[in-house]
Design a protein around this motif. Structure first.
Motif, PDB file in Angstrom:
ATOM      1  N   SER A 133       0.838  -1.180   0.000  1.00 30.53           N
ATOM      2  CA  SER A 133       0.000   0.000   0.000  1.00 30.53           C
ATOM      3  C   SER A 133       0.880   1.239   0.000  1.00 30.53           C
ATOM      4  N   MET A 134       0.320   2.337  -0.441  1.00 32.96           N
ATOM      5  CA  MET A 134       1.055   3.582  -0.650  1.00 32.96           C
ATOM      6  C   MET A 134       0.576   4.635   0.343  1.00 32.96           C
ATOM      7  N   THR A 135       1.507   5.402   0.894  1.00 33.70           N
ATOM      8  CA  THR A 135       1.123   6.510   1.773  1.00 33.70           C
ATOM      9  C   THR A 135       0.726   7.706   0.916  1.00 33.70           C
ATOM     10  N   GLY A 136       0.119   8.688   1.559  1.00 30.81           N
ATOM     11  CA  GLY A 136      -0.227   9.918   0.855  1.00 30.81           C
ATOM     12  C   GLY A 136       0.986  10.639   0.301  1.00 30.81           C
ATOM     13  N   TRP A 137       2.076  10.593   1.060  1.00 31.16           N
ATOM     14  CA  TRP A 137       3.313  11.248   0.605  1.00 31.16           C
ATOM     15  C   TRP A 137       3.869  10.535  -0.631  1.00 31.16           C
ATOM     16  N   GLU A 138       3.786   9.210  -0.636  1.00 30.90           N
ATOM     17  CA  GLU A 138       4.247   8.445  -1.794  1.00 30.90           C
ATOM     18  C   GLU A 138       3.373   8.737  -3.014  1.00 30.90           C
ATOM     19  N   LEU A 139       2.078   8.890  -2.787  1.00 31.72           N
ATOM     20  CA  LEU A 139       1.175   9.241  -3.877  1.00 31.72           C
ATOM     21  C   LEU A 139       1.562  10.600  -4.476  1.00 31.72           C
ATOM     22  N   LEU A 140       1.855  11.562  -3.624  1.00 27.76           N
ATOM     23  CA  LEU A 140       2.265  12.881  -4.118  1.00 27.76           C
ATOM     24  C   LEU A 140       3.555  12.787  -4.928  1.00 27.76           C
ATOM     25  N   ASP A 141       4.486  11.941  -4.495  1.00 32.36           N
ATOM     26  CA  ASP A 141       5.732  11.755  -5.239  1.00 32.36           C
ATOM     27  C   ASP A 141       5.458  11.204  -6.633  1.00 32.36           C
ATOM     28  N   GLN A 142       4.502  10.299  -6.752  1.00 27.91           N
ATOM     29  CA  GLN A 142       4.129   9.745  -8.058  1.00 27.91           C
ATOM     30  C   GLN A 142       3.348  10.762  -8.896  1.00 27.91           C
ATOM     31  N   PHE A 143       2.459  11.484  -8.248  1.00 29.12           N
ATOM     32  CA  PHE A 143       1.574  12.430  -8.927  1.00 29.12           C
ATOM     33  C   PHE A 143       2.353  13.565  -9.590  1.00 29.12           C
ATOM     34  N   LYS A 144       3.468  13.974  -8.976  1.00 28.56           N
ATOM     35  CA  LYS A 144       4.237  15.094  -9.529  1.00 28.56           C
ATOM     36  C   LYS A 144       4.804  14.788 -10.911  1.00 28.56           C
ATOM     37  N   ASP A 145       4.880  13.512 -11.260  1.00 28.25           N
ATOM     38  CA  ASP A 145       5.411  13.113 -12.561  1.00 28.25           C
ATOM     39  C   ASP A 145       4.339  13.064 -13.652  1.00 28.25           C
ATOM     40  N   PHE A 146       3.091  13.303 -13.285  1.00 30.52           N
ATOM     41  CA  PHE A 146       2.013  13.311 -14.267  1.00 30.52           C
ATOM     42  C   PHE A 146       2.153  14.550 -15.157  1.00 30.52           C
ATOM     43  N   ASP A 147       1.504  14.512 -16.285  1.00 30.87           N
ATOM     44  CA  ASP A 147       1.470  15.642 -17.206  1.00 30.87           C
ATOM     45  C   ASP A 147       0.803  16.842 -16.535  1.00 30.87           C
ATOM     46  N   ASP A 148       1.305  18.038 -16.789  1.00 29.87           N
ATOM     47  CA  ASP A 148       0.758  19.258 -16.182  1.00 29.87           C
ATOM     48  C   ASP A 148      -0.735  19.432 -16.466  1.00 29.87           C
ATOM     49  N   LYS A 149      -1.197  18.990 -17.624  1.00 32.74           N
ATOM     50  CA  LYS A 149      -2.622  19.104 -17.954  1.00 32.74           C
ATOM     51  C   LYS A 149      -3.470  18.309 -16.963  1.00 32.74           C
ATOM     52  N   ILE A 150      -2.941  17.191 -16.509  1.00 37.77           N
ATOM     53  CA  ILE A 150      -3.656  16.374 -15.526  1.00 37.77           C
ATOM     54  C   ILE A 150      -3.552  17.005 -14.142  1.00 37.77           C
ATOM     55  N   ILE A 151      -2.359  17.403 -13.762  1.00 38.47           N
ATOM     56  CA  ILE A 151      -2.123  17.981 -12.432  1.00 38.47           C
ATOM     57  C   ILE A 151      -3.018  19.194 -12.191  1.00 38.47           C
ATOM     58  N   LYS A 152      -3.169  20.040 -13.197  1.00 41.40           N
ATOM     59  CA  LYS A 152      -3.950  21.266 -13.044  1.00 41.40           C
ATOM     60  C   LYS A 152      -5.440  21.021 -12.840  1.00 41.40           C
ATOM     61  N   GLN A 153      -5.886  19.791 -13.080  1.00 41.46           N
ATOM     62  CA  GLN A 153      -7.298  19.464 -12.903  1.00 41.46           C
ATOM     63  C   GLN A 153      -7.649  19.136 -11.454  1.00 41.46           C
ATOM     64  N   PHE A 154      -6.644  19.061 -10.575  1.00 42.33           N
ATOM     65  CA  PHE A 154      -6.858  18.621  -9.208  1.00 42.33           C
ATOM     66  C   PHE A 154      -6.433  19.671  -8.190  1.00 42.33           C
ATOM     67  N   SER A 155      -7.160  19.714  -7.098  1.00 40.98           N
ATOM     68  CA  SER A 155      -6.763  20.458  -5.904  1.00 40.98           C
ATOM     69  C   SER A 155      -6.599  19.406  -4.815  1.00 40.98           C
ATOM     70  N   ILE A 156      -5.408  19.319  -4.265  1.00 33.87           N
ATOM     71  CA  ILE A 156      -5.111  18.276  -3.285  1.00 33.87           C
ATOM     72  C   ILE A 156      -5.057  18.880  -1.891  1.00 33.87           C
ATOM     73  N   TYR A 157      -5.861  18.315  -1.017  1.00 31.18           N
ATOM     74  CA  TYR A 157      -5.878  18.715   0.389  1.00 31.18           C
ATOM     75  C   TYR A 157      -5.510  17.498   1.223  1.00 31.18           C
ATOM     76  N   ILE A 158      -4.667  17.699   2.193  1.00 29.94           N
ATOM     77  CA  ILE A 158      -4.301  16.616   3.089  1.00 29.94           C
ATOM     78  C   ILE A 158      -5.178  16.693   4.325  1.00 29.94           C
ATOM     79  N   LEU A 159      -5.816  15.580   4.637  1.00 35.42           N
ATOM     80  CA  LEU A 159      -6.628  15.443   5.840  1.00 35.42           C
ATOM     81  C   LEU A 159      -5.898  14.461   6.745  1.00 35.42           C
TER      82      LEU A 159
END
Length: 69
Positions: free
Chosen positions: A1-27
């Motif tokens: 399983s992946m932590t939230g921090w690990e997810l963010l590390d993976q997410f940063k490598d996505f295309d900017d067009k995808i990244i800009k579609q999301f607002s990420i809040y940590i709960l």
């Protein structure tokens, strides 16, 4: 399983067009100020919220995101 921090590390490598579609809040249940500082220093993170999540928190997020569009 992946932590939230690990997810963010993976997410940063996505295309900017995808990244800009999301607002990420940590709960988190963490009261560690280092977690909050880590979230605030991450350009992908729009905010850090402490549990429990409240209706007012959700309203603030929605209002903030609606203003950005």
């Amino acid at each position: 399983s992946m932590t939230g921090w690990e997810l963010l590390d993976q997410f940063k490598d996505f295309d900017d067009k995808i990244i800009k579609q999301f607002s990420i809040y940590i709960l988190s249940s963490s009261v560690d100020e280092r977690d909050k500082a880590r979230a605030q220093s991450n350009e992908l993170v729009s905010g850090f919220l402490s549990k429990p999540l409240t209706v007012e928190n959700v309203r603030q997020i929605m209002n903030r995101n609606l203003q950005n569009y």
